[in-house]
Design a protein around this motif. Structure first.
Motif, PDB file in Angstrom:
ATOM      1  N   PHE B  79       0.836  -1.203   0.000  1.00  0.00           N
ATOM      2  CA  PHE B  79       0.000   0.000   0.000  1.00  0.00           C
ATOM      3  C   PHE B  79       0.872   1.256   0.000  1.00  0.00           C
ATOM      4  O   PHE B  79       0.563   2.246  -0.642  1.00  0.00           O
ATOM      5  CB  PHE B  79      -0.897  -0.017   1.244  1.00  0.00           C
ATOM      6  N   VAL B  80       1.983   1.187   0.744  1.00  0.00           N
ATOM      7  CA  VAL B  80       2.902   2.326   0.762  1.00  0.00           C
ATOM      8  C   VAL B  80       3.785   2.327  -0.483  1.00  0.00           C
ATOM      9  O   VAL B  80       4.126   3.378  -1.017  1.00  0.00           O
ATOM     10  CB  VAL B  80       3.763   2.290   2.044  1.00  0.00           C
ATOM     11  N   LEU B  81       4.108   1.124  -0.953  1.00  0.00           N
ATOM     12  CA  LEU B  81       5.013   1.023  -2.103  1.00  0.00           C
ATOM     13  C   LEU B  81       4.389   1.609  -3.369  1.00  0.00           C
ATOM     14  O   LEU B  81       5.083   2.236  -4.174  1.00  0.00           O
ATOM     15  CB  LEU B  81       5.368  -0.457  -2.327  1.00  0.00           C
ATOM     16  N   GLY B  82       3.071   1.414  -3.535  1.00  0.00           N
ATOM     17  CA  GLY B  82       2.387   1.830  -4.764  1.00  0.00           C
ATOM     18  C   GLY B  82       2.673   3.268  -5.169  1.00  0.00           C
ATOM     19  O   GLY B  82       3.247   3.523  -6.237  1.00  0.00           O
ATOM     20  N   GLY B 131       5.974   2.174 -14.517  1.00  0.00           N
ATOM     21  CA  GLY B 131       5.069   3.090 -13.812  1.00  0.00           C
ATOM     22  C   GLY B 131       3.693   2.501 -13.587  1.00  0.00           C
ATOM     23  O   GLY B 131       3.050   2.799 -12.582  1.00  0.00           O
ATOM     24  N   VAL B 132       3.253   1.617 -14.474  1.00  0.00           N
ATOM     25  CA  VAL B 132       1.917   1.043 -14.309  1.00  0.00           C
ATOM     26  C   VAL B 132       1.865   0.153 -13.065  1.00  0.00           C
ATOM     27  O   VAL B 132       0.813  -0.041 -12.473  1.00  0.00           O
ATOM     28  CB  VAL B 132       1.497   0.267 -15.568  1.00  0.00           C
ATOM     29  N   TYR B 133       3.048  -0.351 -12.635  1.00  0.00           N
ATOM     30  CA  TYR B 133       3.049  -1.159 -11.421  1.00  0.00           C
ATOM     31  C   TYR B 133       2.640  -0.339 -10.210  1.00  0.00           C
ATOM     32  O   TYR B 133       2.039  -0.868  -9.275  1.00  0.00           O
ATOM     33  CB  TYR B 133       4.440  -1.771 -11.183  1.00  0.00           C
ATOM     34  N   GLY B 134       2.982   0.941 -10.216  1.00  0.00           N
ATOM     35  CA  GLY B 134       2.564   1.792  -9.098  1.00  0.00           C
ATOM     36  C   GLY B 134       1.055   1.767  -8.948  1.00  0.00           C
ATOM     37  O   GLY B 134       0.518   1.590  -7.853  1.00  0.00           O
ATOM     38  N   ILE B 135       0.372   1.901 -10.064  1.00  0.00           N
ATOM     39  CA  ILE B 135      -1.092   1.895 -10.039  1.00  0.00           C
ATOM     40  C   ILE B 135      -1.609   0.509  -9.695  1.00  0.00           C
ATOM     41  O   ILE B 135      -2.489   0.337  -8.848  1.00  0.00           O
ATOM     42  CB  ILE B 135      -1.621   2.368 -11.412  1.00  0.00           C
ATOM     43  N   MET B 136      -1.016  -0.515 -10.337  1.00  0.00           N
ATOM     44  CA  MET B 136      -1.457  -1.893 -10.108  1.00  0.00           C
ATOM     45  C   MET B 136      -1.311  -2.286  -8.645  1.00  0.00           C
ATOM     46  O   MET B 136      -2.249  -2.771  -8.010  1.00  0.00           O
ATOM     47  CB  MET B 136      -0.588  -2.836 -10.954  1.00  0.00           C
ATOM     48  N   ILE B 137      -0.109  -2.065  -8.111  1.00  0.00           N
ATOM     49  CA  ILE B 137       0.170  -2.493  -6.738  1.00  0.00           C
ATOM     50  C   ILE B 137      -0.696  -1.718  -5.756  1.00  0.00           C
ATOM     51  O   ILE B 137      -1.308  -2.285  -4.857  1.00  0.00           O
ATOM     52  CB  ILE B 137       1.682  -2.303  -6.440  1.00  0.00           C
ATOM     53  N   GLY B 138      -0.793  -0.409  -5.983  1.00  0.00           N
ATOM     54  CA  GLY B 138      -1.609   0.411  -5.088  1.00  0.00           C
ATOM     55  C   GLY B 138      -3.057  -0.028  -5.112  1.00  0.00           C
ATOM     56  O   GLY B 138      -3.691  -0.179  -4.061  1.00  0.00           O
ATOM     57  N   GLY B 139      -3.578  -0.266  -6.303  1.00  0.00           N
ATOM     58  CA  GLY B 139      -4.981  -0.656  -6.419  1.00  0.00           C
ATOM     59  C   GLY B 139      -5.231  -2.016  -5.810  1.00  0.00           C
ATOM     60  O   GLY B 139      -6.242  -2.243  -5.139  1.00  0.00           O
ATOM     61  N   TRP B 140      -4.290  -2.935  -5.990  1.00  0.00           N
ATOM     62  CA  TRP B 140      -4.491  -4.280  -5.451  1.00  0.00           C
ATOM     63  C   TRP B 140      -4.345  -4.283  -3.931  1.00  0.00           C
ATOM     64  O   TRP B 140      -5.132  -4.914  -3.220  1.00  0.00           O
ATOM     65  CB  TRP B 140      -3.472  -5.235  -6.071  1.00  0.00           C
ATOM     66  N   ALA B 141      -3.339  -3.556  -3.431  1.00  0.00           N
ATOM     67  CA  ALA B 141      -3.060  -3.580  -2.004  1.00  0.00           C
ATOM     68  C   ALA B 141      -4.170  -2.915  -1.197  1.00  0.00           C
ATOM     69  O   ALA B 141      -4.308  -3.178  -0.010  1.00  0.00           O
ATOM     70  CB  ALA B 141      -1.729  -2.886  -1.717  1.00  0.00           C
ATOM     71  N   SER B 142      -4.973  -2.060  -1.825  1.00  0.00           N
ATOM     72  CA  SER B 142      -6.024  -1.370  -1.089  1.00  0.00           C
ATOM     73  C   SER B 142      -7.089  -2.323  -0.572  1.00  0.00           C
ATOM     74  O   SER B 142      -7.816  -1.992   0.357  1.00  0.00           O
ATOM     75  CB  SER B 142      -6.708  -0.346  -1.991  1.00  0.00           C
ATOM     76  N   ASN B 143      -7.214  -3.494  -1.201  1.00  0.00           N
ATOM     77  CA  ASN B 143      -8.239  -4.460  -0.828  1.00  0.00           C
ATOM     78  C   ASN B 143      -9.633  -3.835  -0.929  1.00  0.00           C
ATOM     79  O   ASN B 143     -10.431  -3.889  -0.006  1.00  0.00           O
ATOM     80  CB  ASN B 143      -7.990  -4.982   0.592  1.00  0.00           C
ATOM     81  N   ASN B 144      -9.874  -3.194  -2.053  1.00  0.00           N
ATOM     82  CA  ASN B 144     -11.150  -2.533  -2.286  1.00  0.00           C
ATOM     83  C   ASN B 144     -11.528  -2.825  -3.734  1.00  0.00           C
ATOM     84  O   ASN B 144     -10.695  -2.766  -4.622  1.00  0.00           O
ATOM     85  CB  ASN B 144     -10.941  -1.032  -2.060  1.00  0.00           C
ATOM     86  N   LYS B 145     -12.808  -3.176  -3.930  1.00  0.00           N
ATOM     87  CA  LYS B 145     -13.158  -3.633  -5.283  1.00  0.00           C
ATOM     88  C   LYS B 145     -13.013  -2.501  -6.303  1.00  0.00           C
ATOM     89  O   LYS B 145     -12.625  -2.732  -7.436  1.00  0.00           O
ATOM     90  CB  LYS B 145     -14.574  -4.196  -5.298  1.00  0.00           C
ATOM     91  N   LEU B 227     -16.280   4.284 -10.334  1.00  0.00           N
ATOM     92  CA  LEU B 227     -15.338   3.622  -9.418  1.00  0.00           C
ATOM     93  C   LEU B 227     -14.982   4.474  -8.202  1.00  0.00           C
ATOM     94  O   LEU B 227     -13.912   4.306  -7.653  1.00  0.00           O
ATOM     95  CB  LEU B 227     -14.049   3.273 -10.164  1.00  0.00           C
ATOM     96  N   VAL B 228     -15.836   5.361  -7.784  1.00  0.00           N
ATOM     97  CA  VAL B 228     -15.539   6.265  -6.671  1.00  0.00           C
ATOM     98  C   VAL B 228     -14.302   7.090  -7.025  1.00  0.00           C
ATOM     99  O   VAL B 228     -14.409   8.167  -7.562  1.00  0.00           O
ATOM    100  CB  VAL B 228     -15.353   5.524  -5.341  1.00  0.00           C
ATOM    101  N   GLY B 229     -13.113   6.561  -6.727  1.00  0.00           N
ATOM    102  CA  GLY B 229     -11.907   7.300  -7.086  1.00  0.00           C
ATOM    103  C   GLY B 229     -10.981   6.481  -7.956  1.00  0.00           C
ATOM    104  O   GLY B 229      -9.875   6.894  -8.258  1.00  0.00           O
ATOM    105  N   GLY B 230     -11.409   5.259  -8.323  1.00  0.00           N
ATOM    106  CA  GLY B 230     -10.525   4.396  -9.086  1.00  0.00           C
ATOM    107  C   GLY B 230      -9.442   3.817  -8.200  1.00  0.00           C
ATOM    108  O   GLY B 230      -9.676   3.561  -7.015  1.00  0.00           O
ATOM    109  N   TYR B 231      -8.246   3.660  -8.743  1.00  0.00           N
ATOM    110  CA  TYR B 231      -7.202   2.938  -8.012  1.00  0.00           C
ATOM    111  C   TYR B 231      -6.785   3.644  -6.733  1.00  0.00           C
ATOM    112  O   TYR B 231      -6.219   3.035  -5.841  1.00  0.00           O
ATOM    113  CB  TYR B 231      -5.987   2.686  -8.912  1.00  0.00           C
ATOM    114  N   HIS B 232      -7.037   4.951  -6.604  1.00  0.00           N
ATOM    115  CA  HIS B 232      -6.624   5.609  -5.363  1.00  0.00           C
ATOM    116  C   HIS B 232      -7.810   5.896  -4.439  1.00  0.00           C
ATOM    117  O   HIS B 232      -7.743   6.808  -3.612  1.00  0.00           O
ATOM    118  CB  HIS B 232      -5.806   6.873  -5.646  1.00  0.00           C
ATOM    119  N   THR B 233      -8.860   5.075  -4.538  1.00  0.00           N
ATOM    120  CA  THR B 233     -10.023   5.284  -3.672  1.00  0.00           C
ATOM    121  C   THR B 233      -9.644   5.290  -2.195  1.00  0.00           C
ATOM    122  O   THR B 233     -10.111   6.122  -1.428  1.00  0.00           O
ATOM    123  CB  THR B 233     -11.063   4.178  -3.917  1.00  0.00           C
TER     124      THR B 233
END
Lengths: 188, 344
Positions: B79-82, B131-145, B227-233
């Motif tokens: 979550f912090v790494l993203g 750079g897309v990993y930042g979005i991917m990891i952040g979105g996945w680590a959030s544990n939010n659909k 998606l509310v806020g998308g990957y950074h919800t």
């Protein structure tokens, strides 16, 4: 199944497949961007609110005010017609009797010792204004501001009665009305 | 001592480029709000400082003082790494961009490019892909659909559009014969800009740049309506700030890449006349100004498009990418190849 038509206003919407010019989007995008560019240089409609206030409509009804007459005496005679007229039952009052030496304070022998309007109940319909036989209560320009407590929305005479300065100013401007004539104080 | 003297200009240049990137990104947020307002017949922020110039600082203070929330069920490390990856990757791209020609100070040649690596374009692509990993990891680590949906959209969108972007670059590389950003710019001396020989390639690159930076009309990864806020919800405070900031840095960098590859970089018409009348160093400085003028135009263009076009639907996005741009890019490559063979 053949459903009979109820009206003749039915319209069959045609969804044609996009033409080549439409499906590459670019002509439409260029057109749209030209439109937004025109708006970019257009005169802005913003009003810098706290500094500039938009003029109110002539039929605007804001916060109530209890007027004074040309001598600075309160016009209200606590007849209660406004309270009766009020559909929201927002107005309460207690009448008092004018003592000797209070003629400069109250216009009639009877006056409102207590006059309260609950601004949370008030619907700003203006019926009190119409009911008043003494041309005392008016809904004027000011907005009723927000507050934190319900109790603070019950406005007493301290907040409702016109200040003497404001009354003098209004009379000097020729705005004050005398009883019986149609009033002009409220800009119509 | 000699190595230090050789390194010193580069070190200074790294700091300067970092600073400029940050300031441009900071004021892009202000420009975005101003431009949006002007397109909508409004004035925009004008309370903080004269013309609202201090607005970005106020926004920054707000971001820093917000409560930092890390969801209980999230993977805290990722979550912090993203946001860190997102930020680092977009800052890394500026290294290979030639910000100007070669200054001559104290008998030394100082190149205004941090690193002239011979595979500059590939480097840019590689970093952008990470750079897309930042979005991917952040979105996945959030544990939010919603975050996950945003992250999936982002990755599939960026992968789809990277193909045609790469293809449009291949056509350009066939013409220039080099992958080095420095050499590509040098070839566009004066007004011989690549846009004149590669207009279709530029158009494809431009459209793909919008998709790569997640800007409207391709901002589906952060589609508020769905998606509310998308990957950074789930993000708040400065971690959200990093994501938003990296978007603006990406915009700046992709503007710089477009200006460099297709609009002559720091070259400008009549640069030889300027050089002979004012001297070499002045010409180089004017070149830097010219480059930034081009970059700012592209940033404005990004905003202009954002406040004109509605968002694409997801299937439209995929249709455009796979059925529209990739065939077009391939055709562009083939036509360019044929012309290159014919004329050489």
């Amino acid at each position: 199944m053949n459903i009979p038509q109820l009206t003749d206003r039915r319209k069959v919407i045609e969804q044609k497949p996009l033409s080549i010019a439409e499906s590459i989007y670019l002509p439409a995008i260029a057109k749209g961007m030209f439109i937004t560019l025109k708006h970019f240089f257009r005169k802005k409609t913003t009003i810098q609110y706290p500094e500039v206030v938009r003029p109110k409509a002539t039929v605007w009804r804001g916060q109530h005010i209890l007027k004074r007459d040309e001598n600075g005496a309160e016009r209200c005679t606590a007849c209660g017609l406004c309270a009766v007229a009020c559909p929201a039952e927002a107005i309460t009052m207690e009448a008092g009797e004018r003592k000797k030496g209070e003629e400069h304070l109250y216009r009639e022998e009877k006056y409102a010792a207590k006059y309260e309007i609950n601004m949370l109940r008030c619907i700003f319909c203006g019926l009190c204004e119409e009911a008043c036989p003494k041309e005392s209560i008016f809904l004027e320009e000011n907005l009723v501001p927000a507050d934190y407590n319900r109790a603070d929305f019950i406005y007493g005479k301290d907040k409702l009665v016109q200040t003497r300065e404001a009354a003098a100013k209004e009379i000097a401007a020729g705005g004050q009305i005398s009883i019986g004539k149609p009033h002009t104080a409220h800009a119509h | 001592m000699e190595t230090f003297l050789n390194l010193l200009p580069t070190l200074i240049l790294i700091l300067v480029v970092f600073g400029i990137t940050m300031v441009v990104a900071l004021y892009s947020t202000y420009a975005e709000r101003k431009v949006a307002a002007f397109f909508q017949d409004r004035i925009g922020p004008n309370r903080a400082g004269i013309f609202g110039f201090l607005q970005p600082l106020a926004d920054g203070v707000k971001m820093f003082t917000k409560e930092e929330i890390i969801p209980v069920d999230s993977n805290k490390f990722l979550f912090v790494l993203g946001p860190c990856i997102a930020m680092v990757c977009c800052l890394m791209t500026g290294v290979v961009i030639p910000w100007g020609g070669t200054l001559q100070i104290f008998g030394r040649n100082i190149s205004l490019q941090i690193a002239d690596i011979n595979i500059g374009i590939l480097y840019v692509f590689a970093v952008v892909s990470i750079g897309v990993y930042g979005i991917m990891i952040g979105g996945w680590a959030s544990n939010n659909k919603y975050s996950l949906m945003g992250a999936i959209r982002a990755s599939s969108q960026i992968i789809s559009y990277e193909l045609s972007m790469g293809m449009s670059i291949i056509a350009l590389v066939m013409l220039t014969g080099t992958l080095s950003m420095h050499e590509i710019v040098e070839q566009q001396h004066g007004w011989h800009w690549n846009i004149l020989t590669q207009p279709v390639g530029f158009l494809i690159f431009l459209i793909c740049a919008f998709a790569e930076t997640n800007r409207a009309p391709f901002d589906l990864p952060e589609c508020e309506t769905e998606l509310v806020g998308g990957y950074h919800t789930e993000y708040s405070s400065m971690k959200l700030g990093f994501y938003l900031f990296s978007e603006y840095i990406n915009m700046f960098i992709s503007s710089a890449v477009m200006a460099t590859l297709y609009f002559g970089g720091y070259n400008f018409p009549f640069m030889d006349a300027v050089e002979s009348s004012l001297g070499h160093n002045w010409m180089v400085l004017f070149g830097v100004v010219a480059l930034f003028a081009k970059i700012f135009f592209f940033i404005f263009f990004f905003m202009w498009v954002r406040w004109t076009l509605p968002r694409f639907r997801y299937d439209q996005l995929m249709n455009l990418g796979w059925k529209g741009l990739i065939p077009l890019a391939i055709a562009n490559v083939i036509v360019t190849a044929a012309l290159v063979i014919y004329f050489k």
